[in-house]
Design a protein around this motif. Structure first.
Motif, PDB file in Angstrom:
ATOM      1  N   ASN A 161       0.818  -1.220   0.000  1.00  0.00           N
ATOM      2  CA  ASN A 161       0.000   0.000   0.000  1.00  0.00           C
ATOM      3  C   ASN A 161       0.849   1.267   0.000  1.00  0.00           C
ATOM      4  O   ASN A 161       0.298   2.373  -0.082  1.00  0.00           O
ATOM      5  CB  ASN A 161      -0.919   0.016   1.234  1.00  0.00           C
ATOM      6  N   THR A 221     -13.886  -5.884   2.175  1.00  0.00           N
ATOM      7  CA  THR A 221     -13.645  -4.767   1.258  1.00  0.00           C
ATOM      8  C   THR A 221     -13.346  -5.247  -0.162  1.00  0.00           C
ATOM      9  O   THR A 221     -13.546  -4.488  -1.117  1.00  0.00           O
ATOM     10  CB  THR A 221     -12.479  -3.903   1.771  1.00  0.00           C
ATOM     11  N   GLN A 273     -10.848   1.142   5.614  1.00  0.00           N
ATOM     12  CA  GLN A 273      -9.439   0.828   5.362  1.00  0.00           C
ATOM     13  C   GLN A 273      -8.761   2.029   4.692  1.00  0.00           C
ATOM     14  O   GLN A 273      -8.544   2.036   3.482  1.00  0.00           O
ATOM     15  CB  GLN A 273      -9.309  -0.403   4.459  1.00  0.00           C
ATOM     16  N   ASN A 310      -6.035   1.439   2.083  1.00  0.00           N
ATOM     17  CA  ASN A 310      -6.313   0.677   0.860  1.00  0.00           C
ATOM     18  C   ASN A 310      -6.037   1.549  -0.365  1.00  0.00           C
ATOM     19  O   ASN A 310      -6.886   2.276  -0.854  1.00  0.00           O
ATOM     20  CB  ASN A 310      -7.769   0.203   0.863  1.00  0.00           C
TER      21      ASN A 310
END
Length: 352
Positions: free
Chosen positions: A82, A278, A308, A311
């Motif tokens: 990420n 998700t 999140q 993300n």
């Protein structure tokens, strides 16, 4: 001599001796930089997982430590994808040479997400000759699906290690998960009889294994047996209509067969059954956008980011969707948050 003077002289001598001893016992070694506080690892991991400002910086700092146990070091790589940057890739490449196989496998998994397919083989190809079998097999998993041109010089080593991988899994007929993985390896090579045999071994051990059922659907599809693949899904769903996994698999099947309107219903049901997932919500957003329901797609991605914030995939997609509708203020907000998380993110170079 008065008594108080004798006491004073004795005290001064004591101080002088203490100072000399302290000087002589001082090490000539250079002073080391202060170690990171014991709690910094947990704090950094949490900061990265939650997408807080400065997340990339503290994550990189932790990966530069040489005192972390392998299991803690490996856990950092679950977050690194990420926070892409040249520094992130440099750190992951270094750990491809780490002494512990657990860390090498974690670095492989991270690089798999950090690098596009065309660049992956140059970095991971050498791991096909690693001394540790599990590392070689992890490299195979990361390189499967690349076309021969992308694999390049490593095509031969990949095939050789793939055969070793298959043999190792063949030797575990009583392990359902191993047999499902084996079926996927054979599916990659279009070896359908072997893939089906592996799936049968898995389903004999675990008749309700959802991964096995999903793989069975793909095996039938790739052979052109679309009705049979649909019937496998329908039968499984009849037994477990409240399975979010199966609803999601149905949505994927319908998407592959150009039935986005019906896929939308399946993806929506999957999210309804498992709202915290998700990945399911992301797929729903993509389908909504495909059906030109852009505002609804944006809301789904906003929900993903609310749960999140780290993300990156959802953040980048939402930025693109907002650009399409001219909502540049929202774009700027998301870009600013991304810059606080990771100022070296390549996506920031694109600007508005």
């Amino acid at each position: 001599m008065p008594r108080h003077r004798r006491y004073l002289i004795a005290l001064l001598l004591l101080i002088l001796v203490s100072a000399v001893i302290g000087y002589l016992s001082r090490s000539d070694a250079p002073t080391l930089a202060p170690a990171l506080p014991p709690h910094s690892y947990g704090k950094a991991l949490r900061q990265a997982h939650e997408g807080l400002p400065g997340a990339a910086r503290v994550l990189y700092q932790q990966l530069q430590r040489d005192d972390l146990p392998p299991i803690r070091r490996a856990a950092l790589y679950a977050e690194l994808a990420n926070y892409p940057s040249p520094k992130a890739l440099e750190l992951a490449k270094l750990d491809l040479q780490h002494g512990d196989p657990l860390v090498r496998r974690a670095a492989i998994a991270s690089i798999r997400r950090l690098l596009p397919a065309a660049q992956r083989s140059l970095v991971l190809g050498p791991l096909l000759d690693d001394d540790e079998q599990s590392v070689r097999f992890a490299a195979v998993d990361a390189l499967l699906g690349l076309d021969p041109d992308a694999i390049g010089l490593y095509f031969g080593p990949l095939q050789h290690t793939l055969e070793q991988y298959q043999q190792a899994l063949e030797a575990q007929p009583d392990d359902p998960a191993a047999q499902v993985h084996l079926a996927r390896l054979y599916l990659h090579e279009d070896d359908y009889p072997q893939a089906e045999a592996a799936l049968q071994r898995s389903l004999q051990q675990a008749p309700d294994d959802l991964d096995a059922l999903a793989t069975q659907v793909r095996v039938l599809e790739q052979q052109g047996q679309h009705d049979a693949s649909r019937q496998v899904l329908a039968k499984a769903l009849a037994l477990r209509p409240d399975s979010a996994f199966l609803q999601h698999q149905l949505g994927l099947w319908l998407t592959r067969h150009a039935q986005a309107e019906y896929a939308l219903l399946a993806f929506s049901r999957a999210v309804e059954l498992e709202p915290e997932n998700t990945d399911y919500r992301y797929e729903l957003a993509v389908t909504l956008h495909q059906l030109e329901q852009v505002e609804a797609a944006q809301k789904q991605l906003e929900t993903v980011l609310a749960r999140q914030p780290a993300n990156r995939k959802a953040r980048v997609l939402l930025i693109q969707y907002w650009k399409e509708t001219g909502q540049l203020q929202n774009v700027q907000v998301l870009l600013a948050e991304l810059e606080r998380q990771n100022p070296d993110d390549p996506f920031l170079q694109q600007g508005l």
